[in-house]
Each structure stands twice: as C-alpha cells, then as structure tokens.
Design a protein around this motif. Structure first.
Motif, PDB file in Angstrom:
ATOM      1  N   VAL A 152      -8.170   6.032   4.237  1.00 23.53           N
ATOM      2  CA  VAL A 152      -8.984   5.391   3.212  1.00 23.53           C
ATOM      3  C   VAL A 152      -8.306   4.092   2.789  1.00 23.53           C
ATOM      4  O   VAL A 152      -7.171   4.095   2.299  1.00 23.53           O
ATOM      5  N   GLY A 153      -9.021   2.971   2.974  1.00 29.44           N
ATOM      6  CA  GLY A 153      -8.459   1.651   2.689  1.00 29.44           C
ATOM      7  C   GLY A 153      -7.909   1.045   3.969  1.00 29.44           C
ATOM      8  O   GLY A 153      -7.391   1.768   4.835  1.00 29.44           O
ATOM      9  N   GLU A 177     -12.970   1.033   4.886  1.00 30.88           N
ATOM     10  CA  GLU A 177     -12.589  -0.059   3.985  1.00 30.88           C
ATOM     11  C   GLU A 177     -13.800  -0.508   3.171  1.00 30.88           C
ATOM     12  O   GLU A 177     -14.848  -0.832   3.727  1.00 30.88           O
ATOM     13  N   PHE A 223       6.457  -6.981   2.117  1.00 27.70           N
ATOM     14  CA  PHE A 223       5.551  -6.011   2.734  1.00 27.70           C
ATOM     15  C   PHE A 223       6.203  -5.042   3.725  1.00 27.70           C
ATOM     16  O   PHE A 223       5.506  -4.229   4.331  1.00 27.70           O
ATOM     17  N   MET A 245       5.481  -1.422   2.957  1.00 26.23           N
ATOM     18  CA  MET A 245       4.118  -0.974   3.284  1.00 26.23           C
ATOM     19  C   MET A 245       4.049  -0.543   4.750  1.00 26.23           C
ATOM     20  O   MET A 245       3.447   0.465   5.098  1.00 26.23           O
TER      21      MET A 245
HETATM   22  C1  48H Z   1     -12.613   2.440   0.758  1.00 26.26           C
HETATM   23  C2  48H Z   1     -11.010   1.423  -0.540  1.00 26.26           C
HETATM   24  C3  48H Z   1     -11.244   2.322  -1.588  1.00 26.26           C
HETATM   25  C4  48H Z   1     -12.231   3.332  -1.390  1.00 26.26           C
HETATM   26  C5  48H Z   1      -9.693   0.951  -2.237  1.00 26.26           C
HETATM   27  O1  48H Z   1      -3.936  -2.630  -1.681  1.00 26.26           O
HETATM   28  P1  48H Z   1      -3.858  -2.617  -0.210  1.00 26.26           P
HETATM   29  O2  48H Z   1      -3.390  -3.838   0.464  1.00 26.26           O
HETATM   30  O3  48H Z   1      -3.005  -1.318   0.241  1.00 26.26           O
HETATM   31  P2  48H Z   1      -1.484  -1.081   0.717  1.00 26.26           P
HETATM   32  O4  48H Z   1      -0.957  -0.022  -0.152  1.00 26.26           O
HETATM   33  O5  48H Z   1      -1.491  -0.845   2.180  1.00 26.26           O
HETATM   34  O6  48H Z   1      -0.709  -2.452   0.452  1.00 26.26           O
HETATM   35  C6  48H Z   1      -0.385  -2.847  -0.822  1.00 26.26           C
HETATM   36  C7  48H Z   1      -0.122  -4.356  -0.869  1.00 26.26           C
HETATM   37  O7  48H Z   1      -1.237  -5.065  -0.394  1.00 26.26           O
HETATM   38  C8  48H Z   1       0.174  -4.722  -2.285  1.00 26.26           C
HETATM   39  O8  48H Z   1      -0.765  -4.773  -3.065  1.00 26.26           O
HETATM   40  C9  48H Z   1       1.514  -4.946  -2.724  1.00 26.26           C
HETATM   41  C10 48H Z   1       2.684  -4.903  -1.789  1.00 26.26           C
HETATM   42  N1  48H Z   1       1.686  -5.201  -4.010  1.00 26.26           N
HETATM   43  C11 48H Z   1       2.887  -5.367  -4.721  1.00 26.26           C
HETATM   44  C12 48H Z   1       2.602  -5.865  -6.126  1.00 26.26           C
HETATM   45  O9  48H Z   1       3.591  -6.014  -6.871  1.00 26.26           O
HETATM   46  O10 48H Z   1       1.425  -6.106  -6.490  1.00 26.26           O
HETATM   47  O11 48H Z   1      -5.284  -2.263   0.387  1.00 26.26           O
HETATM   48  C13 48H Z   1      -6.029  -1.200  -0.106  1.00 26.26           C
HETATM   49  C14 48H Z   1      -7.427  -1.311   0.469  1.00 26.26           C
HETATM   50  C15 48H Z   1      -8.215  -2.496  -0.129  1.00 26.26           C
HETATM   51  O12 48H Z   1      -8.648  -3.309   0.925  1.00 26.26           O
HETATM   52  C16 48H Z   1      -9.369  -1.837  -0.870  1.00 26.26           C
HETATM   53  O13 48H Z   1     -10.568  -2.566  -0.761  1.00 26.26           O
HETATM   54  C17 48H Z   1      -9.481  -0.492  -0.169  1.00 26.26           C
HETATM   55  O14 48H Z   1      -8.136  -0.145   0.121  1.00 26.26           O
HETATM   56  N2  48H Z   1     -10.050   0.590  -0.971  1.00 26.26           N
HETATM   57  N3  48H Z   1     -11.671   1.466   0.611  1.00 26.26           N
HETATM   58  N4  48H Z   1     -12.903   3.361  -0.211  1.00 26.26           N
HETATM   59  N5  48H Z   1     -12.514   4.244  -2.347  1.00 26.26           N
HETATM   60  N6  48H Z   1     -10.425   2.018  -2.629  1.00 26.26           N
END
Ligand code: 48H
Ligand code: FE2
Length: 256
Positions: free
Chosen positions: A29-30, A53, A234, A237
């Motif tokens: 998921v995501g 996604e 990253f 991750m």
């Molecule tokens: C379908 C969904 C749903 C749903 C959400 O946030 P992401 O990039 O995820 P990670 O954990 O692989 O990476 C985190 C990284 O990008 C980050 O934010 C970091 C390192 N932050 C540090 C900081 O200090 O802020 O991606 C999650 C994805 C997104 O594309 C959403 O659209 C998707 O999940 N998503 N998809 N069904 N219910 N909920």
C-alpha cells in the motif's frame, strides 16, 4: 479503425492485469521509496507483487528532494543498491547525493521492470480481516473517495500486506481506529521531531510485522514506533523496504 483498436487494447490489458492480481503474494500500500525497494526485491525473487498508489504519480516524497531543491541524500552504505539499479550519483564524504527525479524514476523503473504491477489512482480504503489475520486489502478509485461517491469497493487477497503509506501509517490506522490491539510503543501513531541520524536507524529497527499478515515499513514504521523524522535522507527508506522483503522471504523459506 485505430480508435477502436487502441481502446480495446487498453481495456483488455488493464482487466487482464487486474484479474491476474486479485490474489497476490504481497500487496503493498503506497508507492513511495520503501514500497518501490521492497517490490523490486520481492519481484526479483519471483513473488507476485502489486503496489496500490492513491496518486497519479507514484514515488511518494522522493520527487521534490529537500524543499523542492531536486536533490536528495542517502548514506554511503547503500551505494551497491544504487549501482544495482544503475543510478547516477555523486559521493560527498559519508553521503551520496542523487537527483531526486532520477532517484524516483530509477526506483519506479526497476520495481516495474522486475515484475511488480503498479495500480495508480487507487486508494486502499480498508483491509480484509478474518481468523485474526490480515488477508487482503479493499480498494477503490481515488476519485471515488475524494468525491465521496457512494460506490462500494472491491478486494484484493494477499498472503502479506505491507503498509508503505508514509507519515500517516494509514493501514495500521485502520486497525487502531477499530480498537484492534496493535503494539504502539508510545500509545498512538505519531512521529517525533527531526533527528536525521536517529531517524534513519529507527526506521529500519521498527520495520516489522505489526499484526498477523500486516507489515509496516518506511515513514509508517517511524510513526507506528513513535520515532524521529529524518528529513530528505532516504537510505533508511530503502533499507526498510529491503528489510520487509527479507522478512517476507524468510517466512516463505525463500533464500534471501
Ligand atoms: C494508496 C496511499 C494510501 C492509501 C497513502 O510517504 P511516502 O514517500 O512513503 P515512504 O515511507 O516510502 O517514504 C517516506 C519519505 O518519502 C518521507 O516522507 C521522508 C523520508 N520524510 C522524512 C521527513 O522528515 O518528512 O509515500 C507514501 C505513498 C504516497 O505516494 C501516498 O499517496 C500513498 O503512499 N498512500 N496509497 N492507498 N490509503 N495512503
Ligand atoms: Fe516526509
């Protein structure tokens, strides 16, 4: 009649893919960086992996780098992974600097090239739960959810479901909201303020199975564990995604 043929190919091929993925080994998921690394590795090992996604563009928080300066940082110790994926980068002391758009597109290319099937514009709105185990996910078109249309979803069955929804840990929340017992070290789903070094360690340590059949990785693992955020670095991750993949392969007794 090209117009007819083009439409027919798209419709037939899409429903072939959907039909073929109604029952998968791993439903992710995501489509963020942890999801793409996990699905790359699991697909390479021969598992049937589908990524769901919500947005049109998978890649999550990678595209914009730090504060829309489209460059991001990873630790030196994942250099071999970047090499395996054929990425370009620059080594900067203990870190590696990568163009964020190149990073996002390389992850996407490699995960899908390895065989993972990506369904974009699809929101996972619920999970399938019975016999005290997560057995799949419940999906709907993202516009249906955003427009609050009263349309029922369909289900995807999966041996393993992985929450890769980033900061909000949306899938784990679906259990917590229902009062289902999940180990939350700080009693709620919440991340702590920025600490890059600690956050990078925390995300990997807290990548795990949180409920039978449900794994958590990436920022979702940080929020569920109650650890610090890390900003635009990253490597954690990627390592988190690979750790989930290894845990699933071990469960299936497949050599990692
Ligand atoms: C379908 C969904 C749903 C749903 C959400 O946030 P992401 O990039 O995820 P990670 O954990 O692989 O990476 C985190 C990284 O990008 C980050 O934010 C970091 C390192 N932050 C540090 C900081 O200090 O802020 O991606 C999650 C994805 C997104 O594309 C959403 O659209 C998707 O999940 N998503 N998809 N069904 N219910 N909920
Ligand atoms: Fe973030």
């Amino acid at each position: 009649m090209w117009d007819y043929e083009v439409s027919k190919i798209i419709v037939e091929r899409f429903f072939e893919k959907l039909n073929d993925n109604l029952n998968v080994d791993v439903a992710i998921v995501g489509g963020g960086p942890s999801a793409l690394s996990a699905s790359y590795y699991l697909s390479k090992k021969g598992l049937k992996v589908a990524i769901f996604e919500a947005k049109n563009e998978p890649g999550g928080g990678t595209w914009g780098g730090g504060m829309m300066f489209n460059e991001l940082v990873v630790e030196n110790d994942i250099k071999s992974f970047l090499d395996e994926l054929g990425m370009n980068y620059l080594i900067k002391n203990n870190f590696i600097s990568v163009d964020s758009v190149h990073f996002a597109s390389s992850l996407l290319y490699n995960a899908t090239k390895a065989g993972a099937i990506l369904f974009n514009n699809v929101i996972v709105e619920d999970i399938v739960l019975y016999e005290n185990k997560v057995n799949g996910i419940v999906i709907n078109w993202a516009p249906v959810i955003r427009q609050k249309l009263h349309v029922d979803p369909i289900t995807i069955m999966a041996k393993f479901v992985v929450d890769g929804t980033g900061h909000p840990a949306n899938v784990v929340n679906m259990l917590v909201d229902r009062g289902i017992d999940i180990d939350l070290p700080i009693g709620k789903i919440r991340e702590y303020p920025m600490n890059a070094k600690e956050g990078e360690k925390f995300v990997v340590e807290n990548t795990k199975e949180v409920f039978p059949g449900l794994y958590v990785m990436g920022m979702a693992a940080v929020s569920v564990g109650g650890g610090p955020r890390m900003g635009p670095i990253f490597g954690g991750m990627i390592k988190s995604g690979l750790k989930v993949a290894n845990k699933i392969l071990e469960k299936l007794s497949i050599e990692v």
